[in-house]
Design a protein around this motif. Structure first.
Motif, PDB file in Angstrom:
ATOM      1  N   LEU A   1      33.717 -60.295  41.460  1.00  0.00           N
ATOM      2  CA  LEU A   1      32.569 -60.510  40.584  1.00  0.00           C
ATOM      3  C   LEU A   1      31.501 -61.327  41.310  1.00  0.00           C
ATOM      4  CD1 LEU A   1      31.060 -60.573  37.840  1.00  0.00           C
ATOM      5  CD2 LEU A   1      32.409 -62.625  37.299  1.00  0.00           C
ATOM      6  N   ALA A   2      31.922 -62.380  42.023  1.00  0.00           N
ATOM      7  CA  ALA A   2      30.969 -63.206  42.768  1.00  0.00           C
ATOM      8  C   ALA A   2      30.195 -62.366  43.770  1.00  0.00           C
ATOM      9  CB  ALA A   2      31.711 -64.338  43.480  1.00  0.00           C
ATOM     10  N   LEU A   3      30.881 -61.422  44.427  1.00  0.00           N
ATOM     11  CA  LEU A   3      30.210 -60.529  45.367  1.00  0.00           C
ATOM     12  C   LEU A   3      29.164 -59.693  44.641  1.00  0.00           C
ATOM     13  CD1 LEU A   3      29.957 -59.148  48.152  1.00  0.00           C
ATOM     14  CD2 LEU A   3      31.858 -57.649  47.480  1.00  0.00           C
TER      15      LEU A   3
ATOM     16  N   ALA B   1      38.796 -50.647  29.902  1.00  0.00           N
ATOM     17  CA  ALA B   1      38.575 -49.195  29.920  1.00  0.00           C
ATOM     18  C   ALA B   1      37.094 -48.876  29.715  1.00  0.00           C
ATOM     19  CB  ALA B   1      39.412 -48.530  28.833  1.00  0.00           C
ATOM     20  N   VAL B   2      36.437 -49.587  28.783  1.00  0.00           N
ATOM     21  CA  VAL B   2      35.005 -49.367  28.536  1.00  0.00           C
ATOM     22  C   VAL B   2      34.187 -49.658  29.790  1.00  0.00           C
ATOM     23  CG1 VAL B   2      33.001 -50.287  27.290  1.00  0.00           C
ATOM     24  CG2 VAL B   2      35.102 -49.748  26.042  1.00  0.00           C
ATOM     25  N   LEU B   3      34.536 -50.720  30.505  1.00  0.00           N
ATOM     26  CA  LEU B   3      33.794 -51.076  31.719  1.00  0.00           C
ATOM     27  C   LEU B   3      33.999 -50.038  32.823  1.00  0.00           C
ATOM     28  CD1 LEU B   3      34.322 -54.946  31.841  1.00  0.00           C
ATOM     29  CD2 LEU B   3      32.282 -53.685  31.144  1.00  0.00           C
ATOM     30  N   ILE B   4      35.203 -49.492  32.911  1.00  0.00           N
ATOM     31  CA  ILE B   4      35.450 -48.428  33.902  1.00  0.00           C
ATOM     32  C   ILE B   4      34.588 -47.209  33.586  1.00  0.00           C
ATOM     33  CG2 ILE B   4      37.168 -46.800  34.767  1.00  0.00           C
ATOM     34  CD1 ILE B   4      39.273 -49.018  34.366  1.00  0.00           C
ATOM     35  N   ILE B   5      34.555 -46.841  32.294  1.00  0.00           N
ATOM     36  CA  ILE B   5      33.748 -45.691  31.873  1.00  0.00           C
ATOM     37  C   ILE B   5      32.262 -45.971  32.081  1.00  0.00           C
ATOM     38  CG2 ILE B   5      33.079 -44.312  29.857  1.00  0.00           C
ATOM     39  CD1 ILE B   5      35.948 -44.800  28.794  1.00  0.00           C
ATOM     40  N   ALA B   6      31.869 -47.249  31.937  1.00  0.00           N
ATOM     41  CA  ALA B   6      30.450 -47.607  32.028  1.00  0.00           C
ATOM     42  C   ALA B   6      29.892 -47.491  33.440  1.00  0.00           C
ATOM     43  CB  ALA B   6      30.243 -49.032  31.511  1.00  0.00           C
ATOM     44  N   VAL B   7      30.739 -47.600  34.447  1.00  0.00           N
ATOM     45  CA  VAL B   7      30.244 -47.605  35.832  1.00  0.00           C
ATOM     46  C   VAL B   7      29.393 -46.375  36.153  1.00  0.00           C
ATOM     47  CG1 VAL B   7      30.914 -47.537  38.264  1.00  0.00           C
ATOM     48  CG2 VAL B   7      32.019 -49.148  36.718  1.00  0.00           C
TER      49      VAL B   7
ATOM     50  N   LEU C   1      28.048 -52.362  42.844  1.00  0.00           N
ATOM     51  CA  LEU C   1      28.248 -52.088  41.420  1.00  0.00           C
ATOM     52  C   LEU C   1      29.725 -52.117  41.060  1.00  0.00           C
ATOM     53  CD1 LEU C   1      27.178 -51.245  38.652  1.00  0.00           C
ATOM     54  CD2 LEU C   1      27.228 -48.855  39.447  1.00  0.00           C
ATOM     55  N   ILE C   2      30.555 -51.540  41.906  1.00  0.00           N
ATOM     56  CA  ILE C   2      31.998 -51.523  41.634  1.00  0.00           C
ATOM     57  C   ILE C   2      32.569 -52.936  41.676  1.00  0.00           C
ATOM     58  CG2 ILE C   2      34.222 -50.745  42.540  1.00  0.00           C
ATOM     59  CD1 ILE C   2      32.816 -48.148  43.369  1.00  0.00           C
ATOM     60  N   ALA C   3      32.069 -53.761  42.587  1.00  0.00           N
ATOM     61  CA  ALA C   3      32.530 -55.154  42.640  1.00  0.00           C
ATOM     62  C   ALA C   3      32.150 -55.894  41.372  1.00  0.00           C
ATOM     63  CB  ALA C   3      31.942 -55.859  43.861  1.00  0.00           C
ATOM     64  N   LEU C   4      30.934 -55.668  40.869  1.00  0.00           N
ATOM     65  CA  LEU C   4      30.448 -56.345  39.668  1.00  0.00           C
ATOM     66  C   LEU C   4      31.306 -55.990  38.461  1.00  0.00           C
ATOM     67  CD1 LEU C   4      28.094 -58.138  38.548  1.00  0.00           C
ATOM     68  CD2 LEU C   4      26.950 -55.987  37.950  1.00  0.00           C
ATOM     69  N   TYR C   5      31.477 -54.709  38.213  1.00  0.00           N
ATOM     70  CA  TYR C   5      32.258 -54.268  37.049  1.00  0.00           C
ATOM     71  C   TYR C   5      33.753 -54.296  37.333  1.00  0.00           C
ATOM     72  CZ  TYR C   5      28.266 -52.755  34.227  1.00  0.00           C
ATOM     73  OH  TYR C   5      27.138 -52.726  33.439  1.00  0.00           O
TER      74      TYR C   5
END
Length: 383
Positions: A271-273, A333-339, A299-303
């Motif tokens: 997340l820090a990245l 699961a919602v965050l994975i779908i949101a990416v 983006l993947i690091a953030l989510y």
């Protein structure tokens, strides 16, 4: 031991900087391997502090020496895989410092276990993993590229698997409250590193409304992760340890804290990245426009960092109180779908969506588990 923790968080900062410098999948994997190495070192001394006073006598001296070894590792992180011209070989420095760090740990445990043959037998078996890891790290220092990375992975696997499969009968575990407190402290220190990443992301950039908004949204994300852990998790974890029979308590402590807190800390580091990259995007108008989306690894690091953090909580709750956390699973699961859905949204919007999702989780759990949380917070746990 708090002094030891501060060196650990400096090392986390170094790992984040290493990954941000070369934002490639190979480098992210290497950052994860470094994190695994440092976490295992920190966890080893957490066990020591639970069975002996770390601020007295020989234990204090050994812990200070171990802290110095971890500081050397942290200093050498920029050269962990690519040695810079001149000076000492960075990969070898890390391998030797790691050996010193773990050797002092084993010696200290051996002294603490004086007269306890069963515990000394367990410590001797643990030494197999430490020696194998050090040998593989030294071999890795002589290679480059994928071979070097695979040898690092093998070193960590040797240390982790030996620890997991060794029969730890006779292991001591003195204080559930101290154990829970130590791991809570490292979570909040790691979250502090994420907040530092927000500031580092805009170093030398003029303050602006986009920077202020992105920074506050990043702070909101960190605050939500803090709430997720400290509102209830810290209490039911400690209660589960206190209620566990003494003969099986070390196994619960190992699984729920030594192993399942690793994804929590790793999630915070990733997340820090991501936060660091968001602030670069919204603040560095010379290289990015305000409507530029964060994409790829950033983006993947953030989510993904938040997803890994939440899944660590799911595993922790399952291991401690034998329940699944449906709300946190659903949020992950919602965050994975949101990416893919936010892929083309400006970076400021991407972090706003993340903050909104976590705010919904916090609001739901605050209402849904209000009574259970109140009972946990006012329940007296034995030391």
């Amino acid at each position: 031991m708090l002094f030891f923790d501060l060196v650990f968080v400096f090392a986390l900062t170094q790992i984040t900087a290493l990954m941000a410098h070369d934002l490639s999948w190979h480098n992210v994997v290497r950052g994860a391997l470094l994190l695994g190495l440092l976490w295992w070192s920190w966890a080893a001394y957490s066990w020591v502090s639970n069975i002996a006073k770390a601020d007295e006598g020989a234990v204090r001296t050994v812990v200070l020496c171990a802290m110095a070894a971890m500081f050397v590792i942290a200093l050498a992180i920029p050269e962990a895989f690519h040695d810079l011209p001149g000076g000492l070989p960075g990969p070898v420095v890390i391998a030797v410092a790691y050996f010193v760090l773990r050797a002092m740990h084993l010696v200290l445990l051996w002294l603490i276990a004086a007269g306890d043959q069963m515990l000394r037998r367990t410590i001797a078996l643990f030494a197999i993993g430490k020696i194998a890891a050090t040998v593989l790290l030294l071999i890795a220092s002589q290679y480059h590229g994928t071979t070097q990375t695979l040898l690092w992975a093998g070193a960590l696997a040797a240390d982790y698997l030996v620890t997991y499969f060794v029969d730890a009968r006779g292991w001591r575990f003195n204080s559930p409250s101290h154990w829970a407190e130590r791991h809570g402290l490292i979570i909040i220190i790691a979250l502090g590193e994420s907040i530092v990443a927000i500031g580092v992301g805009v170093t030398n950039l003029p303050i602006s409304w986009p920077i202020l908004v992105a920074s506050l949204l990043g702070l909101a994300v960190c605050a939500a992760l803090w709430w997720v852990y400290f509102d209830a998790t810290v209490y039911y974890g400690e209660k589960a340890l206190a209620d566990e029979p003494p003969e099986t308590r070390p196994w619960l402590a190992r699984d729920a804290y030594t192993f399942l807190h690793l994804p929590m800390v790793a999630g915070i580091v990733f997340l820090a990245l991501g936060l660091k990259k968001v602030l670069e995007y919204v603040g560095d108008t010379g290289h990015h426009h305000l409507d530029d989306p964060l994409h790829g690894i950033g983006l993947i690091a953030l989510y993904g960092g938040v997803v890994v953090y939440l899944l660590g909580h799911v595993g922790f709750k399952r291991r401690t109180v034998h329940h699944w956390s449906a709300s946190r699973l659903l949020t992950a699961a919602v965050l994975i779908i949101a990416v893919p859905l936010v892929h083309d949204v400006p970076a400021l919007g991407q972090i706003a969506v993340l903050a909104a999702a976590l705010s919904c989780l916090v609001a739901f759990e605050a209402v849904r588990f209000a009574r259970e949380r109140d009972e946990l917070k006012h329940h007296e746990h034995p030391a």
